[in-house]
Scaffold this motif. Structure first.
Motif, PDB file in Angstrom:
ATOM      1  N   LEU A 107      35.335   0.667  43.143  1.00  0.00           N
ATOM      2  CA  LEU A 107      35.158   0.651  41.579  1.00  0.00           C
ATOM      3  C   LEU A 107      35.919   1.767  40.994  1.00  0.00           C
ATOM      4  CD1 LEU A 107      33.561   0.003  38.976  1.00  0.00           C
ATOM      5  CD2 LEU A 107      31.776   1.540  39.774  1.00  0.00           C
ATOM      6  N   ALA A 108      36.633   1.672  40.093  1.00  0.00           N
ATOM      7  CA  ALA A 108      37.572   2.726  39.127  1.00  0.00           C
ATOM      8  C   ALA A 108      37.072   2.593  37.623  1.00  0.00           C
ATOM      9  CB  ALA A 108      38.876   2.328  39.428  1.00  0.00           C
ATOM     10  N   THR A 109      36.660   3.667  37.325  1.00  0.00           N
ATOM     11  CA  THR A 109      36.266   3.591  35.996  1.00  0.00           C
ATOM     12  C   THR A 109      36.349   5.156  35.330  1.00  0.00           C
ATOM     13  OG1 THR A 109      34.269   3.537  34.289  1.00  0.00           O
ATOM     14  CG2 THR A 109      33.853   4.261  36.519  1.00  0.00           C
ATOM     15  N   PRO A 110      36.930   5.243  34.118  1.00  0.00           N
ATOM     16  CA  PRO A 110      36.774   6.507  33.443  1.00  0.00           C
ATOM     17  C   PRO A 110      35.148   6.703  32.999  1.00  0.00           C
ATOM     18  CG  PRO A 110      37.709   4.910  31.805  1.00  0.00           C
ATOM     19  CD  PRO A 110      37.353   4.227  33.071  1.00  0.00           C
ATOM     20  N   THR A 111      34.874   7.907  32.438  1.00  0.00           N
ATOM     21  CA  THR A 111      33.641   8.338  32.341  1.00  0.00           C
ATOM     22  C   THR A 111      33.456   8.932  30.895  1.00  0.00           C
ATOM     23  OG1 THR A 111      34.000  10.655  33.327  1.00  0.00           O
ATOM     24  CG2 THR A 111      33.020   8.748  34.612  1.00  0.00           C
TER      25      THR A 111
ATOM     26  N   LEU B 123      38.758  -4.804  44.038  1.00  0.00           N
ATOM     27  CA  LEU B 123      38.365  -3.780  42.922  1.00  0.00           C
ATOM     28  C   LEU B 123      37.641  -4.388  41.765  1.00  0.00           C
ATOM     29  CD1 LEU B 123      39.780  -1.185  41.631  1.00  0.00           C
ATOM     30  CD2 LEU B 123      41.535  -2.711  40.801  1.00  0.00           C
ATOM     31  N   ALA B 124      36.838  -3.322  41.058  1.00  0.00           N
ATOM     32  CA  ALA B 124      36.157  -3.596  39.946  1.00  0.00           C
ATOM     33  C   ALA B 124      36.613  -2.301  39.096  1.00  0.00           C
ATOM     34  CB  ALA B 124      34.611  -3.455  40.183  1.00  0.00           C
ATOM     35  N   THR B 125      36.724  -2.953  37.694  1.00  0.00           N
ATOM     36  CA  THR B 125      36.939  -1.858  36.651  1.00  0.00           C
ATOM     37  C   THR B 125      35.964  -2.165  35.515  1.00  0.00           C
ATOM     38  OG1 THR B 125      38.487  -3.336  35.371  1.00  0.00           O
ATOM     39  CG2 THR B 125      39.485  -1.611  37.225  1.00  0.00           C
ATOM     40  N   PRO B 126      35.777  -1.472  34.530  1.00  0.00           N
ATOM     41  CA  PRO B 126      35.349  -1.785  33.281  1.00  0.00           C
ATOM     42  C   PRO B 126      36.001  -3.033  32.583  1.00  0.00           C
ATOM     43  CG  PRO B 126      35.632   0.529  33.203  1.00  0.00           C
ATOM     44  CD  PRO B 126      36.285  -0.097  34.405  1.00  0.00           C
ATOM     45  N   GLY B 127      35.410  -3.869  31.651  1.00  0.00           N
ATOM     46  CA  GLY B 127      35.903  -4.741  30.818  1.00  0.00           C
ATOM     47  C   GLY B 127      37.093  -4.138  30.130  1.00  0.00           C
TER      48      GLY B 127
ATOM     49  N   GLY C 292      23.747   2.355  30.747  1.00  0.00           N
ATOM     50  CA  GLY C 292      23.159   2.302  29.533  1.00  0.00           C
ATOM     51  C   GLY C 292      24.236   1.756  28.763  1.00  0.00           C
ATOM     52  N   LYS C 293      25.510   1.374  29.191  1.00  0.00           N
ATOM     53  CA  LYS C 293      26.721   0.750  28.579  1.00  0.00           C
ATOM     54  C   LYS C 293      26.502  -0.541  28.652  1.00  0.00           C
ATOM     55  CE  LYS C 293      29.914   4.548  27.484  1.00  0.00           C
ATOM     56  NZ  LYS C 293      31.283   4.987  27.502  1.00  0.00           N
ATOM     57  N   LYS C 294      27.259  -1.330  27.799  1.00  0.00           N
ATOM     58  CA  LYS C 294      27.278  -2.659  27.916  1.00  0.00           C
ATOM     59  C   LYS C 294      27.801  -3.241  29.180  1.00  0.00           C
ATOM     60  CE  LYS C 294      27.554  -4.619  23.135  1.00  0.00           C
ATOM     61  NZ  LYS C 294      28.405  -5.623  22.346  1.00  0.00           N
ATOM     62  N   ALA C 295      27.220  -4.238  30.052  1.00  0.00           N
ATOM     63  CA  ALA C 295      27.783  -4.578  31.276  1.00  0.00           C
ATOM     64  C   ALA C 295      29.104  -5.470  31.223  1.00  0.00           C
ATOM     65  CB  ALA C 295      26.448  -5.051  32.153  1.00  0.00           C
ATOM     66  N   ASP C 296      29.897  -4.893  30.963  1.00  0.00           N
ATOM     67  CA  ASP C 296      31.354  -5.433  30.877  1.00  0.00           C
ATOM     68  C   ASP C 296      32.016  -5.285  32.142  1.00  0.00           C
ATOM     69  OD1 ASP C 296      30.155  -6.354  28.451  1.00  0.00           O
ATOM     70  OD2 ASP C 296      31.811  -5.381  27.422  1.00  0.00           O
ATOM     71  N   LEU C 297      32.404  -6.166  32.837  1.00  0.00           N
ATOM     72  CA  LEU C 297      33.086  -5.518  34.158  1.00  0.00           C
ATOM     73  C   LEU C 297      33.964  -6.829  34.614  1.00  0.00           C
ATOM     74  CD1 LEU C 297      32.443  -3.550  36.518  1.00  0.00           C
ATOM     75  CD2 LEU C 297      31.550  -5.502  37.705  1.00  0.00           C
ATOM     76  N   VAL C 298      35.112  -6.419  35.228  1.00  0.00           N
ATOM     77  CA  VAL C 298      36.285  -7.208  35.777  1.00  0.00           C
ATOM     78  C   VAL C 298      36.227  -7.121  37.075  1.00  0.00           C
ATOM     79  CG1 VAL C 298      38.622  -7.758  35.793  1.00  0.00           C
ATOM     80  CG2 VAL C 298      37.319  -7.135  33.617  1.00  0.00           C
ATOM     81  N   LEU C 299      36.296  -8.044  38.141  1.00  0.00           N
ATOM     82  CA  LEU C 299      36.657  -8.090  39.443  1.00  0.00           C
ATOM     83  C   LEU C 299      37.977  -8.554  39.591  1.00  0.00           C
ATOM     84  CD1 LEU C 299      33.372  -9.382  40.984  1.00  0.00           C
ATOM     85  CD2 LEU C 299      33.817  -7.291  40.758  1.00  0.00           C
TER      86      LEU C 299
ATOM     87  N   ARG D  81      40.023 -11.999  38.806  1.00  0.00           N
ATOM     88  CA  ARG D  81      38.978 -12.916  39.832  1.00  0.00           C
ATOM     89  C   ARG D  81      37.825 -13.287  38.927  1.00  0.00           C
ATOM     90  NH1 ARG D  81      36.728 -11.547  45.680  1.00  0.00           N
ATOM     91  NH2 ARG D  81      34.939 -13.051  45.746  1.00  0.00           N
ATOM     92  N   THR D  82      37.111 -12.401  38.447  1.00  0.00           N
ATOM     93  CA  THR D  82      35.676 -12.710  37.805  1.00  0.00           C
ATOM     94  C   THR D  82      35.687 -11.748  36.676  1.00  0.00           C
ATOM     95  OG1 THR D  82      34.927 -13.171  39.923  1.00  0.00           O
ATOM     96  CG2 THR D  82      33.069 -12.738  38.284  1.00  0.00           C
ATOM     97  N   VAL D  83      34.988 -12.099  35.560  1.00  0.00           N
ATOM     98  CA  VAL D  83      34.856 -11.511  34.439  1.00  0.00           C
ATOM     99  C   VAL D  83      33.334 -11.642  34.060  1.00  0.00           C
ATOM    100  CG1 VAL D  83      35.125 -10.953  32.045  1.00  0.00           C
ATOM    101  CG2 VAL D  83      37.171 -11.952  33.420  1.00  0.00           C
ATOM    102  N   VAL D  84      32.484 -10.491  34.089  1.00  0.00           N
ATOM    103  CA  VAL D  84      31.213 -10.193  33.591  1.00  0.00           C
ATOM    104  C   VAL D  84      31.276  -9.683  32.123  1.00  0.00           C
ATOM    105  CG1 VAL D  84      28.955  -9.521  33.935  1.00  0.00           C
ATOM    106  CG2 VAL D  84      30.715 -10.139  35.980  1.00  0.00           C
ATOM    107  N   LYS D  85      30.344 -10.492  31.244  1.00  0.00           N
ATOM    108  CA  LYS D  85      30.354  -9.881  29.948  1.00  0.00           C
ATOM    109  C   LYS D  85      28.812  -9.615  29.444  1.00  0.00           C
ATOM    110  CE  LYS D  85      31.135  -8.706  25.838  1.00  0.00           C
ATOM    111  NZ  LYS D  85      31.640  -7.200  25.454  1.00  0.00           N
ATOM    112  N   ASN D  86      28.432  -8.652  29.166  1.00  0.00           N
ATOM    113  CA  ASN D  86      26.965  -8.341  28.708  1.00  0.00           C
ATOM    114  C   ASN D  86      26.168  -8.819  30.052  1.00  0.00           C
ATOM    115  OD1 ASN D  86      27.682  -7.399  26.205  1.00  0.00           O
ATOM    116  ND2 ASN D  86      27.590  -9.382  25.017  1.00  0.00           N
TER     117      ASN D  86
END
Length: 418
Positions: A15-19, A73-77, A379-386, A405-410
């Motif tokens: 999982l890679a994300t800024p903060t 790999l997972a990142t924020p939307g 607490g942030k919107k559950a937007d995620l890209v696999l 591969r997969t997009v998760v929105k809210n």
């Protein structure tokens, strides 16, 4: 916060994300957080936690859906901070002119360019604009974009600009990608005002902007500050009026010539300045002083055969940099943020970590959404890209195909590509 997980994504390889919730600049832009072999819990449309299955066990019960990420790999939307989403027609007929070196401003002067799209947009009904937009946004979602800015600017009259903004509002209601509306009536001088520049500026200030603000049709006001379009002084007047009516401001600055757009962006200051291909030292210094976010558009440079913005200088000056698609029918007919991401790495020489921040947290900040999207944090919107990738470098190493591969929105799985 809801403590029940509606969805648990397990077996994420990385999982890679800024903060955080403020834009990152300078060295901080490349500082992201990584987690190996983790799970992400989400419920009520927001992230609940990141950790091992054991650490997240308190969120999970028999009703929790489980998705196996397969070690990917997972990142924020992704957040696209600059698009011209709603318009009639296309402009493929201009390709030959561009290939033969006809300058964009010459195409515009001859009634092509933006004015060609204005005619097509005026001829389209609200329902036709919405129907086209649904398809475009689905393609964006398939490529990982979960939040998107959308500008008007192809109406260039009070009623036609309102039609575009109403289309954006309706699109925000009926499909999953979150939209942020920007009023851009100052995109070009309409043909009926070709001999009355001041008359159109007054129309913008005295009628369009008050209407947009009163009816809450847009959150931002943008302007094309460029040779042959709107001068820096005209831009100052229009953006000042927008601010007086409660709109936040953006500016298309120094795309072709450095006529003072970036300087104005820093002096006002505007929330963001966009394009910036020709921005000079004075303009970049002003932006750095003003805290203005730079939204750079490498796919536009690529498509038009133009130079690439001075991103390394921007980052050295401490200017937060966002990367966006500039999706539009004339200079960047590209719906995927993945191409601009690749170009930012290859042409701006940004690291994968810097680009990730540029298309998530910094892009969210550029459209006033950094408190809610752009990072994977509770607490942030559950937007995620696999991604169909083992690590962050891989999605920059590969190019030319959709790696999502997969997009998760809210917190809901919207795209699964197998």
């Amino acid at each position: 916060m809801n403590s029940h997980a509606d969805l648990l994504i397990k077996n994420i390889g990385l999982l890679a994300t800024p903060t955080g919730s403020v834009p990152k600049a300078g060295a901080a832009q490349g500082q992201i957080e990584t987690h190996e072999n983790v799970c992400v819990a989400m419920g009520g449309g927001v992230f609940l936690g990141v950790g091992s299955e054991e650490q997240l066990r308190s969120f999970v019960d028999a009703d929790t859906a489980v998705l196996d990420a397969g070690g990917c790999l997972a990142t924020p939307g992704l957040v696209d901070a600059h698009t011209h989403l709603v318009f009639g027609g296309w402009r493929q007929h201009e390709l030959g002119l561009k290939l033969h070196g006809v300058p964009y401003l010459d195409i515009l002067k001859s009634g092509g360019g933006i004015l060609s799209t204005v005619r097509a947009t005026r001829a389209a009904s609200l329902d036709e604009l919405v129907g086209k937009g649904v398809g475009l946004l689905h393609t964006m979602l398939e490529h990982g974009t979960t939040t998107c800015e959308a500008k008007s600017g192809y109406g260039l009259s009070t009623e036609e600009e309102k039609k575009q903004l109403l289309a954006i509002r309706k699109l925000d209601d009926i499909q999953p990608v979150d939209l942020v509306a920007t009023f851009m009536g100052a995109h070009a001088l309409p043909e009926e005002y070709s001999d009355d520049r001041e008359g159109y500026v007054r129309l913008l200030i005295e009628q369009m902007i008050p209407l947009v603000a009163k009816e809450r049709l847009a959150e931002f006001c943008d302007i094309f500050c460029e040779t042959g379009v709107f001068s820096a002084e005209e831009s100052r007047r229009i953006l000042t009026a927008a601010r007086e009516h409660g709109l936040k401001t953006k500016i298309h600055a120094d795309e072709i010539d450095a006529i003072g757009g970036a300087v104005l962006a820093g002096e006002l200051p505007t929330h963001s300045a966009e394009h910036l291909i020709a921005a000079d030292d004075e303009g970049l210094a002003a932006m750095a002083r003003g805290g203005t976010i730079a939204v750079v558009l490498p796919a536009t440079s690529f498509y038009l055969g133009k130079p690439f913005a001075r991103v390394q200088d921007m980052m050295s000056l401490g200017i937060p940099v966002a990367v966006a698609s500039d999706f539009n029918p004339g200079s960047s007919p590209n719906l995927s943020l993945q191409l601009p991401m690749n170009l930012a790495c290859y042409q701006y020489k940004m690291t994968p970590e810097q680009v990730l921040t540029a298309v998530t947290l910094n892009a969210a900040a550029a459209i006033g959404r950094a408190e809610t999207v752009g990072t994977v944090e509770p607490g942030k919107k559950a937007d995620l890209v696999l991604w169909d990738a083992p690590d962050l470098d891989f999605i920059f190493y590969r190019y030319g195909n959709n790696q999502v591969r997969t997009v998760v929105k809210n917190g809901t799985v919207m795209i699964e590509r197998g």
